[in-house]
Structures are given as structure tokens and as C-alpha cells.
Design an enzyme around this catalytic site. Structure first.
Site, PDB file in Angstrom:
ATOM      1  N   THR A 211       0.682  -1.178  -0.071  1.00 46.43           N
ATOM      2  CA  THR A 211      -0.007  -0.019   0.014  1.00 46.43           C
ATOM      3  C   THR A 211       0.912   1.296   0.106  1.00 46.43           C
ATOM      4  OG1 THR A 211      -1.986  -1.200   1.232  1.00 46.43           O
ATOM      5  CG2 THR A 211      -1.833   1.306   1.620  1.00 46.43           C
ATOM      6  N   ARG A 239     -13.131  -8.480  -1.605  1.00 50.07           N
ATOM      7  CA  ARG A 239     -12.590  -8.252  -0.470  1.00 50.07           C
ATOM      8  C   ARG A 239     -12.118  -6.956  -0.273  1.00 50.07           C
ATOM      9  NH1 ARG A 239      -7.342  -6.382   1.363  1.00 50.07           N
ATOM     10  NH2 ARG A 239      -6.867  -7.023   3.665  1.00 50.07           N
ATOM     11  N   VAL A 240     -12.309  -6.212   0.799  1.00 47.24           N
ATOM     12  CA  VAL A 240     -11.927  -4.495   0.836  1.00 47.24           C
ATOM     13  C   VAL A 240     -11.295  -4.544   2.190  1.00 47.24           C
ATOM     14  CG1 VAL A 240     -12.640  -2.213   1.245  1.00 47.24           C
ATOM     15  CG2 VAL A 240     -13.847  -3.828  -0.293  1.00 47.24           C
ATOM     16  N   ASP A 242      -8.155  -2.046   4.648  1.00 49.63           N
ATOM     17  CA  ASP A 242      -8.368  -0.975   5.486  1.00 49.63           C
ATOM     18  C   ASP A 242      -8.280   0.380   4.777  1.00 49.63           C
ATOM     19  OD1 ASP A 242      -5.705  -1.768   5.360  1.00 49.63           O
ATOM     20  OD2 ASP A 242      -5.269   0.017   6.639  1.00 49.63           O
ATOM     21  N   THR A 262      -0.288   0.931   6.619  1.00 46.81           N
ATOM     22  CA  THR A 262      -0.209  -0.234   5.644  1.00 46.81           C
ATOM     23  C   THR A 262      -0.014  -1.436   6.321  1.00 46.81           C
ATOM     24  OG1 THR A 262       1.516  -0.855   4.082  1.00 46.81           O
ATOM     25  CG2 THR A 262       2.156   0.399   5.622  1.00 46.81           C
ATOM     26  N   GLY A 263      -0.666  -2.458   5.890  1.00 44.87           N
ATOM     27  CA  GLY A 263      -0.329  -3.696   6.726  1.00 44.87           C
ATOM     28  C   GLY A 263      -1.525  -4.487   6.429  1.00 44.87           C
ATOM     29  N   GLY A 265      -4.915  -5.238   6.633  1.00 36.71           N
ATOM     30  CA  GLY A 265      -6.226  -4.508   6.789  1.00 36.71           C
ATOM     31  C   GLY A 265      -7.141  -4.801   7.652  1.00 36.71           C
TER      32      GLY A 265
END
Length: 343
Positions: A211, A239-240, A242, A262-263, A265
Site C-alpha cells: 500500500t 474483499r476490501v 483498511d 499499511t499492513g 487491513g
């Protein structure tokens, strides 16, 4: 007597306005990037981050808004195939790119975001259009794609977003999970044997949390944050994470700070992590203390919670915090030199 009474207020106002502009960007966090990175790859990421930082800094140096600055930086990263956003996005299990983005104006708390879009060259520009041209905060899927076309934003075919590096990473993820690799997107060059591995090319490695994002404070003291992503390799379509969720991966308020994360989500969403960083700042913690608490205490308390954030407060320089091996990031403060961290 009256002038004496007003003087402290005037001085306070001048001090607030005198805060230097500042900006920070990130290109994702992860593990294998830093374990396997060679000199040439590090140089490539350094150059890309420096270019994106310069784009945002140029906006702020000419007294542009924090919102314009974060958008400018993120658009550069979206065009760069090294990062998992825009061109270079990850692939869903059906072989398509589903891109997400969000931005937020700290001065007004206005925000815009998009999820699962397919054709907009700069998803962050579409997120801003949602914020400024509609009464909504979020639009998704085919409706967001149609709105993008109606707004005249630049559209691209699937082949534009395709990179061989990301496809081979995707193929390895699919095979490792026992799933078939779908056909390559229409218009992309034919692949080789279909068994290429990430290890075959020193410039290809699994960029787990690729991200991208930016936070900025302008000369007027206003804050803004922006985040953009191509999502998770091999995820189920729809799928969504963060990044487009206001308060999870993106948040900005002039009363506290601006955050881009970033990570993984799912954990950022469950913690409303970006908003919690700002809440801690409002309660008196420094941006560094707030970021460290969320990233090193709250996030890893959830099994699998990994990632990082960049944070910029009402005063001072940007900060970052990550519980991964590394995080690509860069920053600049008015009057200072650009700083870029790759390894």
C-alpha cells in the site's frame, strides 16, 4: 490595556501560522523485501520514493494545500510499478485488479474513498472526486467505475495495470494455496513456462503490504492524508481492506494529526487504527507515542496484526512506526532536506 489583552492572542495566532509545512510518504511495509533486497533494488525504490516526495513537497513549497500535496505524491506512486497501487496492483483470485483509495481533509473532516475499482489510472483522484462532487464518502465497484468515466478521469485497460513482477508474485501465492492460476489479463504479453518463481529475479520479491500513502501539513497549518492500494494478492474478489475505510487506514483532523497506514487491513479495521492514533494525540500523547502504542501494543495483540503507519501532527516533523522488518518511507520539512529510508 486593550492592546495588552489582545497581544497574547495575536502572538498565539502567529505562532500557529508559523508552523513549517511538512510531508511524509510510505510505499508499504513488509518482511522479505528487507531480507532479500539487493543494492540495485534498493536504489530503484529510493529513486521512486524520492520522486513521489518531491511531487508533494513542490506543492507545499508554492503554498499549495495539504490535500493537493498528498494527492500529488500518491499519484506518482500509483504510476510506479514497484508499488502495489494503481499500475503494479495485486491481483484478486480471478486475475483482475481491484483497487482501493481514500483521502481526508483535516480542516473540514471531509473525506472520499473508493473500493474495488478497475479502470481509473489514479484511484486517489477518483476518491477526491467522490469527496468533492458527491454527497457521499464511499463508492464501490461498477458504480464507482461509471462515476469515474462521467467525471472524465483517465481510464486504462487491464493491461495497463499489469506488471510481470506482480503477476509472478500472484501466481506463486495461488500455487502455494493450491488454487489454479487464472488466464493472464487480455492484452498482456504471453508468459513463459508458467512456473516462474519470485526467486528467479533478484528484483522480484513478495511485497506483502505494498500500500502507498501520504500525510501533509501545509503553510496554513491544515492536515491531510491519502492512501491507495491494489489490495491483497490472491484475495477473493470483493474483499476490501483498511485503505479506503476512513478511520482504519486513513484519517486526518486539524485537531490532532494525519495518518496513513499499511499492513493487514482486517486488523486495522477492527482497531479503527488510524482514528485511534489521532484520539491518543487528542488525549495528550505525542504522535510518536500514539503511533507506537497502536503499532507495537494494540496491533500485535491481535494474532496476525502486522503493519505500520506514518503520522504528522499539528506541529513538528512526521513520524513513523512499524512492527514489520521494514517500511518504505520518506519525508521532508520546510527548510530541511528530503529524507528517504529504504533499508
Amino acid at each position: 490595556m486593550r492592546l495588552s489583552f489582545l497581544m497574547p492572542l495575536l502572538l498565539s495566532s502567529l505562532v500557529a501560522q508559523a508552523q513549517p509545512w511538512a510531508i511524509a510518504i510510505h510505499g508499504g511495509a513488509g518482511e522479505s523485501e528487507w531480507k532479500n533486497m539487493d543494492t540495485a533494488t534498493a536504489a530503484a525504490y529510493h529513486a521512486s520514493l524520492a520522486k513521489a516526495l518531491a511531487a508533494g513537497s513542490a506543492v507545499l513549497a508554492r503554498h499549495g494545500s495539504a490535500l493537493d500535496a498528498v494527492e500529488a505524491s500518491v499519484e506518482v506512486l500509483e504510476d510506479d510499478p514497484l508499488f502495489n497501487a494503481g499500475r503494479g496492483s495485486a491481483f484478486a483470485a480471478d486475475g483482475t485488479n481491484e483497487m482501493d483509495a481514500a483521502l481526508m481533509n483535516g480542516a473540514t473532516l471531509e473525506a472520499g474513498s473508493v473500493a474495488s475499482i478497475h479502470f481509473t489510472r489514479h484511484p486517489i483522484a477518483l476518491a477526491r472526486a467522490v469527496m468533492e462532487k458527491t454527497p457521499y464518502v464511499m463508492m464501490v465497484g461498477t458504480g464507482a467505475d461509471a462515476f469515474s468515466r462521467a467525471q472524465g478521469l483517465q481510464q486504462e485497460p487491464p493491461a495497463f495495470f499489469f506488471t510481470e513482477m506482480r503477476w509472478q508474485e500472484f501466481a506463486d501465492v495461488m500455487r502455494a494455496s493450491g488454487r489454479p492460476v487464472p488466464p493472464r489479463p487480455t492484452g498482456t504479453p504471453p508468459g513463459g513456462s508458467g512456473h516462474a518463481s519470485l526467486s528467479n529475479d533478484p528484483h522480484i520479491f513478495s511485497h506483502r503490504f505494498g500500500t502507498v500513502g501520504a500525510v501533509a501539513r501545509d503553510a496554513q497549518g491544515h492536515l491531510a492524508a491519502a492512501t491507495s492500494t491494489g489490495g491483497m494478492q490472491g484475495k477473493l474478489p470483493g474483499r476490501v481492506g483498511d485503505s479506503p475505510i476512513i478511520g482504519a487506514g486513513t484519517y486526518a483532523s486539524d485537531h490532532s494529526c494525519a495518518v496513513s497506514g499499511t499492513g493487514v487491513g482486517e486488523y486495522f479495521i477492527r482497531l479503527t487504527l488510524a482514528r485511534q492514533v489521532c484520539t491518543l494525540v487528542e488525549q495528550g500523547k505525542t504522535p510518536q507515542q500514539a503511533a507506537d502504542h497502536m503499532i507495537h501494543t494494540e496491533l500485535p495483540a491481535l494474532k496476525g496484526g502486522e503493519g505500520g503507519v506514518i503520522v504528522l501532527g499539528r506541529t513538528g516533523a512526521p513520524v513513523w512506526s512499524n512492527n514489520t522488518v521494514g517500511i518504505f518511507h520518506a519525508q521532508q520539512v520546510e527548510g530541511g532536506a528530503a529524507e528517504v529510508w529504504v533499508k
